[in-house]
Motif scaffolding. Structure first.
Motif, short mmCIF file in Angstrom:
data_model
loop_
_atom_site.label_atom_id
_atom_site.label_comp_id
_atom_site.label_asym_id
_atom_site.label_seq_id
_atom_site.Cartn_x
_atom_site.Cartn_y
_atom_site.Cartn_z
N GLN A 157 59.43 -29.23 102.05
CA GLN A 157 60.61 -28.45 102.39
C GLN A 157 61.44 -28.20 101.14
O GLN A 157 61.27 -28.85 100.11
CB GLN A 157 61.43 -29.19 103.45
N SER A 158 62.34 -27.20 101.28
CA SER A 158 63.19 -26.83 100.15
C SER A 158 64.43 -27.71 100.04
O SER A 158 65.08 -27.73 99.00
CB SER A 158 63.62 -25.37 100.28
N GLN A 159 64.76 -28.47 101.08
CA GLN A 159 65.91 -29.36 101.07
C GLN A 159 65.47 -30.81 100.85
O GLN A 159 64.33 -31.17 101.14
CB GLN A 159 66.66 -29.27 102.42
N PRO A 160 66.38 -31.65 100.31
CA PRO A 160 66.03 -33.07 100.13
C PRO A 160 65.60 -33.72 101.44
O PRO A 160 65.96 -33.26 102.53
CB PRO A 160 67.33 -33.68 99.59
N CYS A 161 64.81 -34.77 101.34
CA CYS A 161 64.28 -35.43 102.52
C CYS A 161 65.38 -36.18 103.27
O CYS A 161 66.43 -36.54 102.73
CB CYS A 161 63.18 -36.41 102.12
N ALA A 162 65.12 -36.43 104.55
CA ALA A 162 66.05 -37.21 105.37
C ALA A 162 66.08 -38.67 104.91
O ALA A 162 65.12 -39.15 104.29
CB ALA A 162 65.64 -37.11 106.84
N VAL A 163 67.18 -39.35 105.22
CA VAL A 163 67.32 -40.75 104.84
C VAL A 163 66.21 -41.56 105.51
O VAL A 163 65.91 -41.39 106.67
CB VAL A 163 68.70 -41.29 105.27
N GLY A 164 65.58 -42.42 104.76
CA GLY A 164 64.50 -43.26 105.28
C GLY A 164 63.12 -42.71 104.97
O GLY A 164 62.12 -43.41 105.19
N SER A 165 63.06 -41.45 104.46
CA SER A 165 61.76 -40.87 104.10
C SER A 165 61.46 -41.12 102.63
O SER A 165 62.36 -41.27 101.81
CB SER A 165 61.74 -39.36 104.36
N ARG A 166 60.22 -41.20 102.34
CA ARG A 166 59.80 -41.34 100.95
C ARG A 166 59.75 -39.94 100.33
O ARG A 166 59.05 -39.06 100.81
CB ARG A 166 58.44 -42.01 100.89
N GLU A 167 60.50 -39.76 99.26
CA GLU A 167 60.68 -38.42 98.72
C GLU A 167 60.08 -38.30 97.31
O GLU A 167 60.20 -39.20 96.49
CB GLU A 167 62.17 -38.07 98.67
N SER A 168 59.41 -37.17 97.08
CA SER A 168 59.00 -36.79 95.73
C SER A 168 59.19 -35.27 95.61
O SER A 168 59.27 -34.57 96.62
CB SER A 168 57.55 -37.20 95.47
N GLN A 169 59.28 -34.79 94.38
CA GLN A 169 59.58 -33.37 94.19
C GLN A 169 58.48 -32.71 93.34
O GLN A 169 58.03 -33.27 92.34
CB GLN A 169 60.94 -33.18 93.51
N LEU A 170 58.05 -31.52 93.80
CA LEU A 170 57.07 -30.73 93.08
C LEU A 170 57.79 -29.61 92.35
O LEU A 170 58.52 -28.82 92.96
CB LEU A 170 56.03 -30.14 94.04
N ARG A 171 57.64 -29.56 91.06
CA ARG A 171 58.28 -28.52 90.26
C ARG A 171 57.43 -27.23 90.28
O ARG A 171 56.21 -27.28 90.15
CB ARG A 171 58.45 -28.98 88.82
#
Length: 263
Positions: free
Chosen positions: A36-50
């Motif tokens: 998704q284009s928005q940051p992940c919800a709290v409690g999710s494991r997040e990484s970002q693709l440039r």
């Protein structure tokens, strides 16, 4: 195989506006992944693709049709060239080229064939549809008509030998000769029974000054294109019916012009 997660990411990359800087990869506690284009919800494991701006360019090769059983339509096309060698006194290459173009226009007006003029070039034999030479034939000065020795030959024409012209007649008559011989290149025989035909020795004098193929000539030309090139042709409703039975021979036509030969 492209992993499902990566395939989803690629689709998102294509759909996102150019201003976006990246895509967030979010993985919940159950291991499910979302992009998704928005940051992940709290409690999710997040990484970002440039996003990258060095994507390869689209291929420049033409796309190949994947249609099965498709056959491109056939096209009847013939290209003429003029060889000015042996051009007789009283003629000019410029006038010859103008008459060649006028003769092509006369046939193209009602026959489904693409006629083109390729310019001046030495004659090349045998002729082919993409190179039909128009040349002068000094040997015709001493050649009698095979059907009547009292007559000479103004020219000959065929798709394999091109057009050969006798270097002895007035420049003002050249267009009529070219239209006639070009008809032979297009596959038409003599048609002495039709006095309006450009393929007749007996054509009316008034029509000789305006050498335009008759309706029957154009019908025969289209039938010839169907035979030579496979062009589909349907005769117009008002087209004259094809002649049935034997045609007048060259010898018979020349006898009508010159009278019967003495024994």
């Amino acid at each position: 195989m492209v992993p499902d997660a990566l395939r989803i990411a690629l689709l998102l990359l294509v759909a996102m506006p150019a201003a976006a800087q990246g895509v967030f990869r979010c993985q919940d506690a159950a291991g499910k992944v979302a992009y998704q284009s928005q940051p992940c919800a709290v409690g999710s494991r997040e990484s970002q693709l440039r996003l990258r701006n060095d994507a390869p360019e689209a291929p420049t090769q033409p796309r190949v049709s994947q249609w099965k059983g498709f056959t491109p339509p056939r096209v009847a096309a013939i290209t003429f060239y003029y060889d000015p060698a042996e051009e007789p006194v009283g003629f000019s290459s410029e006038r010859m080229e103008a008459d060649i173009r006028a003769a092509m226009a006369a046939w193209s007006a009602g026959c489904d064939v693409r006629l083109a003029y390729g310019g001046r070039r030495p004659a090349r034999l045998p002729a082919t549809p993409d190179h039909v030479p128009i040349r002068w034939a000094p040997e015709y000065m001493q050649l009698a008509h095979p059907a009547d020795g009292r007559s000479g030959i103004a020219g000959t024409g065929s798709l394999t030998s091109g057009i050969a012209l006798k270097p002895r007649f007035h420049e003002s008559n050249m267009l009529s000769v070219l239209v006639h011989e070009m008809g032979h290149v297009l596959g038409l025989p003599h048609n002495h029974d039709d006095r309006q035909s450009v393929m007749s020795y007996l054509r009316d004098d008034a029509l000789r000054r305006n050498p335009q193929p008759s309706a029957g000539d154009l019908r025969d030309c289209n039938e010839s294109m169907k035979t030579l090139f496979g062009i589909e042709y349907r005769a117009p409703v008002d087209a004259p019916p094809p002649r049935v039975g034997p045609r007048m021979t060259d010898g018979e036509a020349l006898e009508r012009l010159r009278g019967s030969r003495r024994p």
